[in-house]
Design a protein around this motif. Structure first.
Motif, PDB file in Angstrom:
ATOM      1  N   UNK A  71     -38.250  19.286  -4.880  1.00  0.00           N
ATOM      2  CA  UNK A  71     -37.356  20.407  -4.741  1.00  0.00           C
ATOM      3  C   UNK A  71     -37.605  21.339  -6.043  1.00  0.00           C
ATOM      4  N   UNK A  72     -38.462  20.205  -6.745  1.00  0.00           N
ATOM      5  CA  UNK A  72     -38.485  21.239  -8.009  1.00  0.00           C
ATOM      6  C   UNK A  72     -39.104  22.534  -7.898  1.00  0.00           C
ATOM      7  N   UNK A  73     -38.315  23.738  -8.532  1.00  0.00           N
ATOM      8  CA  UNK A  73     -39.293  24.929  -8.454  1.00  0.00           C
ATOM      9  C   UNK A  73     -38.114  25.263  -7.669  1.00  0.00           C
ATOM     10  N   UNK A  74     -37.946  24.881  -6.304  1.00  0.00           N
ATOM     11  CA  UNK A  74     -38.083  25.757  -5.471  1.00  0.00           C
ATOM     12  C   UNK A  74     -36.028  26.859  -5.385  1.00  0.00           C
ATOM     13  N   UNK A  75     -36.619  27.399  -3.905  1.00  0.00           N
ATOM     14  CA  UNK A  75     -35.485  28.702  -4.504  1.00  0.00           C
ATOM     15  C   UNK A  75     -34.531  28.153  -3.697  1.00  0.00           C
ATOM     16  N   UNK A  76     -32.920  28.245  -3.393  1.00  0.00           N
ATOM     17  CA  UNK A  76     -31.983  28.011  -2.440  1.00  0.00           C
ATOM     18  C   UNK A  76     -32.367  27.303  -1.526  1.00  0.00           C
ATOM     19  N   UNK A  77     -32.908  29.014  -0.721  1.00  0.00           N
ATOM     20  CA  UNK A  77     -33.699  29.065   0.515  1.00  0.00           C
ATOM     21  C   UNK A  77     -34.269  27.840   0.967  1.00  0.00           C
ATOM     22  N   UNK A  79     -34.482  24.625  -0.849  1.00  0.00           N
ATOM     23  CA  UNK A  79     -34.104  23.931  -0.873  1.00  0.00           C
ATOM     24  C   UNK A  79     -32.767  23.581   0.084  1.00  0.00           C
ATOM     25  N   UNK A  80     -32.191  24.448   1.049  1.00  0.00           N
ATOM     26  CA  UNK A  80     -31.892  24.187   2.103  1.00  0.00           C
ATOM     27  C   UNK A  80     -32.773  24.103   3.406  1.00  0.00           C
ATOM     28  N   UNK A  81     -34.311  24.912   3.628  1.00  0.00           N
ATOM     29  CA  UNK A  81     -34.913  24.617   3.980  1.00  0.00           C
ATOM     30  C   UNK A  81     -35.693  22.477   4.441  1.00  0.00           C
ATOM     31  N   UNK A  82     -35.115  22.137   3.656  1.00  0.00           N
ATOM     32  CA  UNK A  82     -35.258  21.336   2.824  1.00  0.00           C
ATOM     33  C   UNK A  82     -34.448  19.869   3.468  1.00  0.00           C
ATOM     34  N   UNK A  83     -32.950  20.341   2.826  1.00  0.00           N
ATOM     35  CA  UNK A  83     -32.008  19.139   2.812  1.00  0.00           C
ATOM     36  C   UNK A  83     -31.918  19.128   4.659  1.00  0.00           C
ATOM     37  N   UNK A  84     -31.979  20.596   5.575  1.00  0.00           N
ATOM     38  CA  UNK A  84     -31.984  20.532   7.045  1.00  0.00           C
ATOM     39  C   UNK A  84     -32.631  19.644   7.336  1.00  0.00           C
ATOM     40  N   UNK A  85     -34.194  19.406   7.264  1.00  0.00           N
ATOM     41  CA  UNK A  85     -35.460  18.889   7.770  1.00  0.00           C
ATOM     42  C   UNK A  85     -34.552  17.305   7.114  1.00  0.00           C
ATOM     43  N   UNK A  86     -34.306  17.333   6.424  1.00  0.00           N
ATOM     44  CA  UNK A  86     -34.280  15.562   5.899  1.00  0.00           C
ATOM     45  C   UNK A  86     -33.407  15.058   6.390  1.00  0.00           C
ATOM     46  N   UNK A  87     -31.734  16.326   5.801  1.00  0.00           N
ATOM     47  CA  UNK A  87     -30.787  14.636   6.022  1.00  0.00           C
ATOM     48  C   UNK A  87     -29.923  15.429   7.394  1.00  0.00           C
ATOM     49  N   UNK A  88     -29.984  16.321   8.175  1.00  0.00           N
ATOM     50  CA  UNK A  88     -29.092  16.982   9.485  1.00  0.00           C
ATOM     51  C   UNK A  88     -29.147  16.158  10.689  1.00  0.00           C
ATOM     52  N   UNK A  89     -31.020  15.476  10.963  1.00  0.00           N
ATOM     53  CA  UNK A  89     -31.237  14.583  11.482  1.00  0.00           C
ATOM     54  C   UNK A  89     -30.250  12.992  11.362  1.00  0.00           C
ATOM     55  N   UNK A 123     -24.178  20.125  -0.993  1.00  0.00           N
ATOM     56  CA  UNK A 123     -23.745  21.518  -2.694  1.00  0.00           C
ATOM     57  C   UNK A 123     -24.676  20.632  -3.185  1.00  0.00           C
ATOM     58  N   UNK A 124     -24.975  19.142  -3.424  1.00  0.00           N
ATOM     59  CA  UNK A 124     -25.222  18.377  -4.808  1.00  0.00           C
ATOM     60  C   UNK A 124     -26.862  19.011  -4.359  1.00  0.00           C
ATOM     61  N   UNK A 125     -27.904  19.148  -3.554  1.00  0.00           N
ATOM     62  CA  UNK A 125     -28.901  19.002  -3.475  1.00  0.00           C
ATOM     63  C   UNK A 125     -28.872  20.364  -3.744  1.00  0.00           C
ATOM     64  N   UNK A 126     -27.778  21.616  -3.392  1.00  0.00           N
ATOM     65  CA  UNK A 126     -28.945  22.620  -3.920  1.00  0.00           C
ATOM     66  C   UNK A 126     -28.704  23.325  -5.365  1.00  0.00           C
TER      67      UNK A 126
END
Length: 143
Positions: A71-77, A79-89, A123-126
């Motif tokens: 997530x270093x240097x990622x923007x909010x979108x 970060x959201x995509x990575x969070x969704x990819x890893x944690x939603x499943x 929220x923390x991920x963001x």
């Protein structure tokens, strides 16, 4: 069949390389543990085996080109995509497992906990001061 000068590219996951910081409440650590014992998410530490498998298959020029997505240097979108990819499943898997094993108290407890902390994790991920590294390994190999 690979051309004489051809290259093979392998991308695989290895959760042993995941880092979440800060994680004072242990949310991300527990989520990764749940994921690793979740029978629906597959073997999540196979990335470490790729180099040896390629070498033994005759690929003597093998390189690890990337170890993690971060997530270093990622923007909010992003970060959201990575969070969704890893944690939603994980949440979806727990729901399926709770239905499949209604008497399994650990699955029920994991699902209840995950449902309760999911929004806090997102929220923390963001938070720009939060760092997450996702163990995705990218190898290139030639004979």
């Amino acid at each position: 069949i690979l051309a004489r000068d051809g290259m093979i590219i392998v991308k695989d996951i290895d959760d042993a390389y995941n880092i979440a910081y800060p994680d004072e409440n242990g949310y991300f650590e527990r989520a990764v543990e749940i994921c690793n014992r979740d029978e629906l998410s597959g073997y999540r530490r196979s990335g470490r085996q790729v180099y040896t498998l390629l070498y033994r298959a005759g690929f003597k020029k093998t390189q690890l080109n990337r170890l993690c997505i971060t997530t270093a240097e990622m923007d909010s979108d992003q970060r959201s995509n990575l969070f969704e990819t890893y944690f939603s499943f994980v949440r979806e898997d727990l729901r399926v497992l709770a239905e499949k094993y209604p008497e399994d108290k650990r699955v029920a407890a994991d699902l209840e906990w995950y449902e309760n902390v999911y929004d806090d994790m997102e929220e923390l991920f963001q938070d720009d001061a939060f760092y997450f590294s996702f163990g995705v390994m990218l190898f290139t190999a030639k004979k």
